[in-house]
Write a protein that holds these residues in place. Structure first.
Motif, PDB file in Angstrom:
ATOM      1  N   LEU A  42      41.911 -27.952  28.790  1.00 45.01           N
ATOM      2  CA  LEU A  42      41.891 -29.289  28.196  1.00 45.01           C
ATOM      3  C   LEU A  42      42.536 -29.288  26.819  1.00 45.01           C
ATOM      4  O   LEU A  42      43.325 -30.184  26.483  1.00 45.01           O
ATOM      5  CB  LEU A  42      40.456 -29.809  28.119  1.00 45.01           C
ATOM      6  N   SER A  43      42.220 -28.286  26.021  1.00 41.78           N
ATOM      7  CA  SER A  43      42.798 -28.196  24.674  1.00 41.78           C
ATOM      8  C   SER A  43      44.310 -28.028  24.743  1.00 41.78           C
ATOM      9  O   SER A  43      45.054 -28.704  24.008  1.00 41.78           O
ATOM     10  CB  SER A  43      42.162 -27.030  23.913  1.00 41.78           C
ATOM     11  N   GLN A  44      44.787 -27.147  25.614  1.00 37.82           N
ATOM     12  CA  GLN A  44      46.224 -26.921  25.745  1.00 37.82           C
ATOM     13  C   GLN A  44      46.964 -28.171  26.205  1.00 37.82           C
ATOM     14  O   GLN A  44      48.133 -28.364  25.868  1.00 37.82           O
ATOM     15  CB  GLN A  44      46.479 -25.778  26.734  1.00 37.82           C
ATOM     16  N   GLN A  45      46.277 -29.025  26.945  1.00 39.77           N
ATOM     17  CA  GLN A  45      46.927 -30.208  27.506  1.00 39.77           C
ATOM     18  C   GLN A  45      46.741 -31.455  26.653  1.00 39.77           C
ATOM     19  O   GLN A  45      47.086 -32.557  27.082  1.00 39.77           O
ATOM     20  CB  GLN A  45      46.412 -30.426  28.930  1.00 39.77           C
ATOM     21  N   GLY A  46      46.206 -31.293  25.447  1.00 42.16           N
ATOM     22  CA  GLY A  46      46.193 -32.392  24.500  1.00 42.16           C
ATOM     23  C   GLY A  46      44.902 -33.161  24.355  1.00 42.16           C
ATOM     24  O   GLY A  46      44.858 -34.155  23.621  1.00 42.16           O
ATOM     25  N   PHE A  47      43.829 -32.727  25.007  1.00 40.38           N
ATOM     26  CA  PHE A  47      42.547 -33.411  24.836  1.00 40.38           C
ATOM     27  C   PHE A  47      41.939 -32.985  23.497  1.00 40.38           C
ATOM     28  O   PHE A  47      41.871 -31.803  23.188  1.00 40.38           O
ATOM     29  CB  PHE A  47      41.601 -33.086  25.984  1.00 40.38           C
ATOM     30  N   SER A  48      41.499 -33.960  22.740  1.00 41.39           N
ATOM     31  CA  SER A  48      40.989 -33.684  21.393  1.00 41.39           C
ATOM     32  C   SER A  48      39.468 -33.705  21.312  1.00 41.39           C
ATOM     33  O   SER A  48      38.891 -33.219  20.344  1.00 41.39           O
ATOM     34  CB  SER A  48      41.554 -34.704  20.394  1.00 41.39           C
ATOM     35  N   SER A  49      38.807 -34.279  22.334  1.00 43.29           N
ATOM     36  CA  SER A  49      37.349 -34.368  22.277  1.00 43.29           C
ATOM     37  C   SER A  49      36.764 -34.271  23.681  1.00 43.29           C
ATOM     38  O   SER A  49      37.378 -34.681  24.670  1.00 43.29           O
ATOM     39  CB  SER A  49      36.901 -35.674  21.611  1.00 43.29           C
ATOM     40  N   VAL A  50      35.543 -33.724  23.738  1.00 44.19           N
ATOM     41  CA  VAL A  50      34.842 -33.505  25.008  1.00 44.19           C
ATOM     42  C   VAL A  50      33.368 -33.812  24.800  1.00 44.19           C
ATOM     43  O   VAL A  50      32.797 -33.495  23.753  1.00 44.19           O
ATOM     44  CB  VAL A  50      35.004 -32.044  25.495  1.00 44.19           C
ATOM     45  N   THR A  51      32.768 -34.440  25.794  1.00 44.17           N
ATOM     46  CA  THR A  51      31.312 -34.559  25.862  1.00 44.17           C
ATOM     47  C   THR A  51      30.814 -33.682  26.994  1.00 44.17           C
ATOM     48  O   THR A  51      31.305 -33.776  28.120  1.00 44.17           O
ATOM     49  CB  THR A  51      30.877 -36.013  26.111  1.00 44.17           C
ATOM     50  N   LEU A  52      29.852 -32.831  26.694  1.00 44.06           N
ATOM     51  CA  LEU A  52      29.227 -31.991  27.711  1.00 44.06           C
ATOM     52  C   LEU A  52      27.898 -32.617  28.116  1.00 44.06           C
ATOM     53  O   LEU A  52      26.998 -32.777  27.279  1.00 44.06           O
ATOM     54  CB  LEU A  52      28.997 -30.579  27.174  1.00 44.06           C
ATOM     55  N   ALA A  53      27.788 -33.005  29.383  1.00 43.69           N
ATOM     56  CA  ALA A  53      26.528 -33.524  29.914  1.00 43.69           C
ATOM     57  C   ALA A  53      25.707 -32.335  30.390  1.00 43.69           C
ATOM     58  O   ALA A  53      26.077 -31.666  31.358  1.00 43.69           O
ATOM     59  CB  ALA A  53      26.791 -34.496  31.055  1.00 43.69           C
ATOM     60  N   ILE A  54      24.614 -32.050  29.688  1.00 44.91           N
ATOM     61  CA  ILE A  54      23.843 -30.840  29.959  1.00 44.91           C
ATOM     62  C   ILE A  54      22.420 -31.193  30.382  1.00 44.91           C
ATOM     63  O   ILE A  54      21.911 -32.279  30.097  1.00 44.91           O
ATOM     64  CB  ILE A  54      23.805 -29.898  28.731  1.00 44.91           C
ATOM     65  N   GLY A  55      21.781 -30.263  31.077  1.00 46.11           N
ATOM     66  CA  GLY A  55      20.398 -30.434  31.513  1.00 46.11           C
ATOM     67  C   GLY A  55      19.777 -29.071  31.699  1.00 46.11           C
ATOM     68  O   GLY A  55      19.260 -28.465  30.755  1.00 46.11           O
ATOM     69  N   TYR A  56      19.893 -28.518  32.914  1.00 44.95           N
ATOM     70  CA  TYR A  56      19.332 -27.211  33.233  1.00 44.95           C
ATOM     71  C   TYR A  56      19.952 -26.127  32.351  1.00 44.95           C
ATOM     72  O   TYR A  56      21.173 -25.971  32.287  1.00 44.95           O
ATOM     73  CB  TYR A  56      19.596 -26.917  34.714  1.00 44.95           C
ATOM     74  N   LEU A  57      19.094 -25.382  31.617  1.00 44.72           N
ATOM     75  CA  LEU A  57      19.531 -24.326  30.702  1.00 44.72           C
ATOM     76  C   LEU A  57      20.598 -24.827  29.724  1.00 44.72           C
ATOM     77  O   LEU A  57      21.493 -24.086  29.313  1.00 44.72           O
ATOM     78  CB  LEU A  57      20.055 -23.121  31.501  1.00 44.72           C
ATOM     79  N   GLY A  58      20.462 -26.082  29.345  1.00 47.27           N
ATOM     80  CA  GLY A  58      21.447 -26.701  28.471  1.00 47.27           C
ATOM     81  C   GLY A  58      21.534 -26.076  27.094  1.00 47.27           C
ATOM     82  O   GLY A  58      22.602 -26.102  26.466  1.00 47.27           O
ATOM     83  N   ASP A  59      20.435 -25.515  26.609  1.00 48.42           N
ATOM     84  CA  ASP A  59      20.465 -24.878  25.286  1.00 48.42           C
ATOM     85  C   ASP A  59      21.417 -23.686  25.267  1.00 48.42           C
ATOM     86  O   ASP A  59      22.035 -23.392  24.236  1.00 48.42           O
ATOM     87  CB  ASP A  59      19.057 -24.428  24.879  1.00 48.42           C
ATOM     88  N   LEU A  60      21.537 -22.988  26.404  1.00 46.79           N
ATOM     89  CA  LEU A  60      22.480 -21.871  26.468  1.00 46.79           C
ATOM     90  C   LEU A  60      23.920 -22.365  26.355  1.00 46.79           C
ATOM     91  O   LEU A  60      24.751 -21.751  25.681  1.00 46.79           O
ATOM     92  CB  LEU A  60      22.289 -21.094  27.772  1.00 46.79           C
ATOM     93  N   ILE A  61      24.204 -23.476  27.014  1.00 48.96           N
ATOM     94  CA  ILE A  61      25.549 -24.049  26.931  1.00 48.96           C
ATOM     95  C   ILE A  61      25.841 -24.514  25.513  1.00 48.96           C
ATOM     96  O   ILE A  61      26.915 -24.269  24.959  1.00 48.96           O
ATOM     97  CB  ILE A  61      25.696 -25.210  27.926  1.00 48.96           C
ATOM     98  N   ARG A  62      24.870 -25.175  24.896  1.00 50.28           N
ATOM     99  CA  ARG A  62      25.056 -25.666  23.527  1.00 50.28           C
ATOM    100  C   ARG A  62      25.279 -24.501  22.552  1.00 50.28           C
ATOM    101  O   ARG A  62      26.127 -24.574  21.659  1.00 50.28           O
ATOM    102  CB  ARG A  62      23.840 -26.487  23.103  1.00 50.28           C
ATOM    103  N   SER A  63      24.541 -23.427  22.745  1.00 48.10           N
ATOM    104  CA  SER A  63      24.697 -22.264  21.866  1.00 48.10           C
ATOM    105  C   SER A  63      26.059 -21.606  22.057  1.00 48.10           C
ATOM    106  O   SER A  63      26.672 -21.134  21.094  1.00 48.10           O
ATOM    107  CB  SER A  63      23.583 -21.243  22.141  1.00 48.10           C
ATOM    108  N   TYR A  64      26.538 -21.573  23.280  1.00 48.51           N
ATOM    109  CA  TYR A  64      27.820 -20.931  23.585  1.00 48.51           C
ATOM    110  C   TYR A  64      28.999 -21.756  23.069  1.00 48.51           C
ATOM    111  O   TYR A  64      29.953 -21.216  22.497  1.00 48.51           O
ATOM    112  CB  TYR A  64      27.933 -20.745  25.097  1.00 48.51           C
ATOM    113  N   VAL A  65      28.938 -23.065  23.234  1.00 52.73           N
ATOM    114  CA  VAL A  65      30.080 -23.932  22.920  1.00 52.73           C
ATOM    115  C   VAL A  65      30.084 -24.380  21.469  1.00 52.73           C
ATOM    116  O   VAL A  65      31.148 -24.450  20.838  1.00 52.73           O
ATOM    117  CB  VAL A  65      30.087 -25.154  23.871  1.00 52.73           C
ATOM    118  N   GLY A  66      28.905 -24.699  20.933  1.00 52.87           N
ATOM    119  CA  GLY A  66      28.846 -25.194  19.560  1.00 52.87           C
ATOM    120  C   GLY A  66      29.551 -26.526  19.393  1.00 52.87           C
ATOM    121  O   GLY A  66      29.453 -27.411  20.246  1.00 52.87           O
ATOM    122  N   ASP A  67      30.300 -26.666  18.300  1.00 53.73           N
ATOM    123  CA  ASP A  67      30.949 -27.941  18.003  1.00 53.73           C
ATOM    124  C   ASP A  67      32.359 -28.038  18.580  1.00 53.73           C
ATOM    125  O   ASP A  67      33.057 -29.036  18.368  1.00 53.73           O
ATOM    126  CB  ASP A  67      30.991 -28.181  16.496  1.00 53.73           C
TER     127      ASP A  67
END
Length: 237
Positions: A42-67
């Motif tokens: 997505l970054s290489q193709q010009g997307f500047s922003s992303v929303t991650l819809a999280i639920g199950y084990l979402g804290d792990l995803i948030r910790s991995y991805v950050g801002d």
């Protein structure tokens, strides 16, 4: 350009792998997770922003991805307290979305150009564009068609050809304006509603590499093929 990545599912078909790790963080090859690959694309193709819809084990995803700064993007989050389906999480953040955006599953490996899909969607009047892929199923039996107790047609071991949704969509906000936030809504329900209203979605045909990592066999295949397909998935990485 903005994308929403659906990463809240439990990945039950991929157990036991997903017992302690959400499916988007499953490793592919020696260096990357599925989600890392998608964010790099997505970054290489010009997307500047992303929303991650999280639920199950979402804290792990948030910790991995950050801002999102690691990928040169701004990333925020939408948390599901209960399963909302494919489109339900999008309804909850509708007010903070641009008019047109991408929605995609977080377990897809493909060399689809997301920017081309986005541009194609914006250029058409349809409020929903579906990326589609040709699949084939070989039937190992003779197939009969019958009527009134008689065989009227016979085909020996046919191959069925059909198009499937890739789990990647171009969406306009107007496609969602009649649905209340907070209630589950599946992609299937949205498409059936649009068809019943004589408002069919647009199709974006794709014939490159696509793998939906839904089962252990799919995951094993992705890892077995990764060295060969890495240049297609991660140009320059």
């Amino acid at each position: 350009m903005h994308a929403i990545i659906l990463a809240g599912g439990k990945g039950t078909r991929l157990r036991p792998y997903t017992t302690r790790l959400p499916k988007p963080l499953m490793p592919i090859g020696d260096e990357f997770s599925i989600l890392d690959i998608v964010l790099r694309q997505l970054s290489q193709q010009g997307f500047s922003s992303v929303t991650l819809a999280i639920g199950y084990l979402g804290d792990l995803i948030r910790s991995y991805v950050g801002d999102g700064s690691r990928w040169g993007m701004t990333i925020d989050y939408a948390t599901e307290d209960s399963p909302l389906g494919t489109i339900g999480p999008v309804l909850c953040i509708r007010d903070r979305l641009p008019e047109d955006f991408l929605v995609m599953n977080g377990d897809v490996l493909t060399d689809l150009n997301y920017a081309e899909l986005y541009d194609h969607h914006r250029a058409t009047p349809a409020p929903l564009t579906v990326a589609t892929y040709q699949r084939q199923v070989k039937i190992d039996f003779g197939v009969l068609a019958t009527k009134d107790g008689r065989v009227v047609e016979f085909t020996e071991k046919p191959t069925l050809n059909y198009r499937v949704s890739m789990g990647v969509y171009g969406v306009s906000k107007r496609a969602l304006e009649t649905y209340p936030a907070g209630l589950p809504l599946g992609f299937d329900e949205l498409v059936l509603d649009m068809l019943s209203q004589n408002n069919p979605p647009e199709e974006f045909e794709f014939s490159g590499y696509w793998l939906d990592i839904g089962r252990p066999d799919d995951y094993d295949r992705a890892n077995a093929e990764f060295d060969a397909i890495r240049p297609r998935l991660l140009k320059g990485a």
